[in-house]
Write an enzyme that holds these catalytic residues in place. Sequence first.
Site, mmCIF file in Angstrom:
data_model
loop_
_atom_site.group_PDB
_atom_site.id
_atom_site.type_symbol
_atom_site.label_atom_id
_atom_site.label_comp_id
_atom_site.label_asym_id
_atom_site.label_seq_id
_atom_site.Cartn_x
_atom_site.Cartn_y
_atom_site.Cartn_z
ATOM 1 N N HIS A 215 6.581 20.916 19.379
ATOM 2 C CA HIS A 215 7.819 20.565 18.656
ATOM 3 C C HIS A 215 8.827 19.987 19.646
ATOM 4 C CE1 HIS A 215 8.844 24.448 20.460
ATOM 5 N NE2 HIS A 215 10.122 24.069 20.360
ATOM 6 N N HIS A 272 7.171 19.854 23.350
ATOM 7 C CA HIS A 272 6.668 20.987 24.140
ATOM 8 C C HIS A 272 5.980 22.006 23.246
ATOM 9 C CE1 HIS A 272 10.862 21.756 22.992
ATOM 10 N NE2 HIS A 272 10.635 23.056 23.077
ATOM 11 N N ARG A 282 4.444 37.783 27.408
ATOM 12 C CA ARG A 282 5.471 36.856 27.915
ATOM 13 C C ARG A 282 6.736 36.904 27.043
ATOM 14 N NH1 ARG A 282 6.832 31.334 27.069
ATOM 15 N NH2 ARG A 282 7.484 30.270 28.968
#
Length: 337
Positions: A215, A272, A282
């Site tokens: 996106h 990205h 994460r």
Amino acid sequence: MKFQTQTFNNVPTLPDSYVWSTTPSESPCLHSIDEKQVPPVVDIGDPSAFSLVRDACEKWGVFQAMNHGIPLSLFQETEFEARRLFSLPTEQKQHVARLPEGFTGYGLVRISRNFPKLMWSECFGMIGSPVEHASQLWPQDHAKFCEVMEQFQEEMKTLCEKLVAIMLCSLGLTNEQDTKWFEPKNESDRAKCFLQLNSYPVCPDPDRAMGLAPHTDSSLFTLLYQGGINGLQVYDDGVGWVDVQPVEGALVVNVGDLMHIVSNGRFKSVLHRVVVNNTRHRISTAFFYLPPWDAKVSPLKKLVEFDHLPMYRPVTWKEYVETKSKDLSKALDSIRI
Ligand SMILES: C=C1C[C@]23C[C@H]1CC[C@H]2[C@@]12CCC[C@@](C)(C(=O)O1)[C@H]2[C@@H]3C(=O)O
Ligand SMILES: O=C(O)CCC(=O)C(=O)O
Ligand SMILES: [Fe+2]
């Protein structure tokens, strides 16, 4: 959007609803060792920053900012509080679920509704004080969370103001009149910010899953703190997917669609995505710098004088986000002149 129950914890195999047909392993990331083939790290306190920022925003639409003045300890505290939030039981987090058209609260990223498969992530959005939601999550124990999130937003907003000035100066705009990138409706109309904590739990089958689908951001730009764990990749037409390796204390600066519009197409809004892994949970912190809600954003007059034609018609952020939520890939085209 119907709220989906997350099934992250302790699943031995990836449920079918999380298996993507086009996965990161099919459009793999080249682990480039050539410095020119990765987005640059820029010391924004150095006079050379202007030209480095301009080149990076034109070529990549992304760079990593160093020497930005925000202490590492504030990032660490923010990450710690984010982990505390995401480690709560799902039922509890659902008490503060984001409304389908809303921005704040817990849930899946907004773009989830544009994809048939689920992403391996969850998020929590805030605009200003998170106290309303935090007091529901921790009736007795939300003061620290709120204090850290508020301080983080304050410091990041100040940094955004500094960065927007660097970006506009880098395009040759110095005069205050030249750098007005929006028409305010009233005096109190100021730039806005949106903070989102993202969580990518350990994944049993990372090659077939997607942390965050490809996106571009709808912001002017987004500051991203990604801790020490890989996952963010950006797309370059020549190279393909490229890792944005975490650099301690650095902030990733992603150019968004609105800065692409303001710069009359000179700055690229970077495509990205996030890939997941099977060993580490994460956490990332994304800070979106946005125009005032009702202000019309348009290509800067001075740049249009150079280029002769505006590439885009004026648009409000609200209108842009609504268009984009219908079809991610068509929003920019729909306002193109
Ligand atoms: C301030 C913003 C920017 C939004 C819309 C609105 C609130 C939520 C933001 C995000 C955050 C996660 C990625 C993204 C793509 C998403 O799904 O929700 C972003 C989106 C955008 O950049 O378009
Ligand atoms: O987690 C990341 O590294 C990226 C997050 C992101 O792209 C977003 O929140 O828009
Ligand atoms: Fe993003």
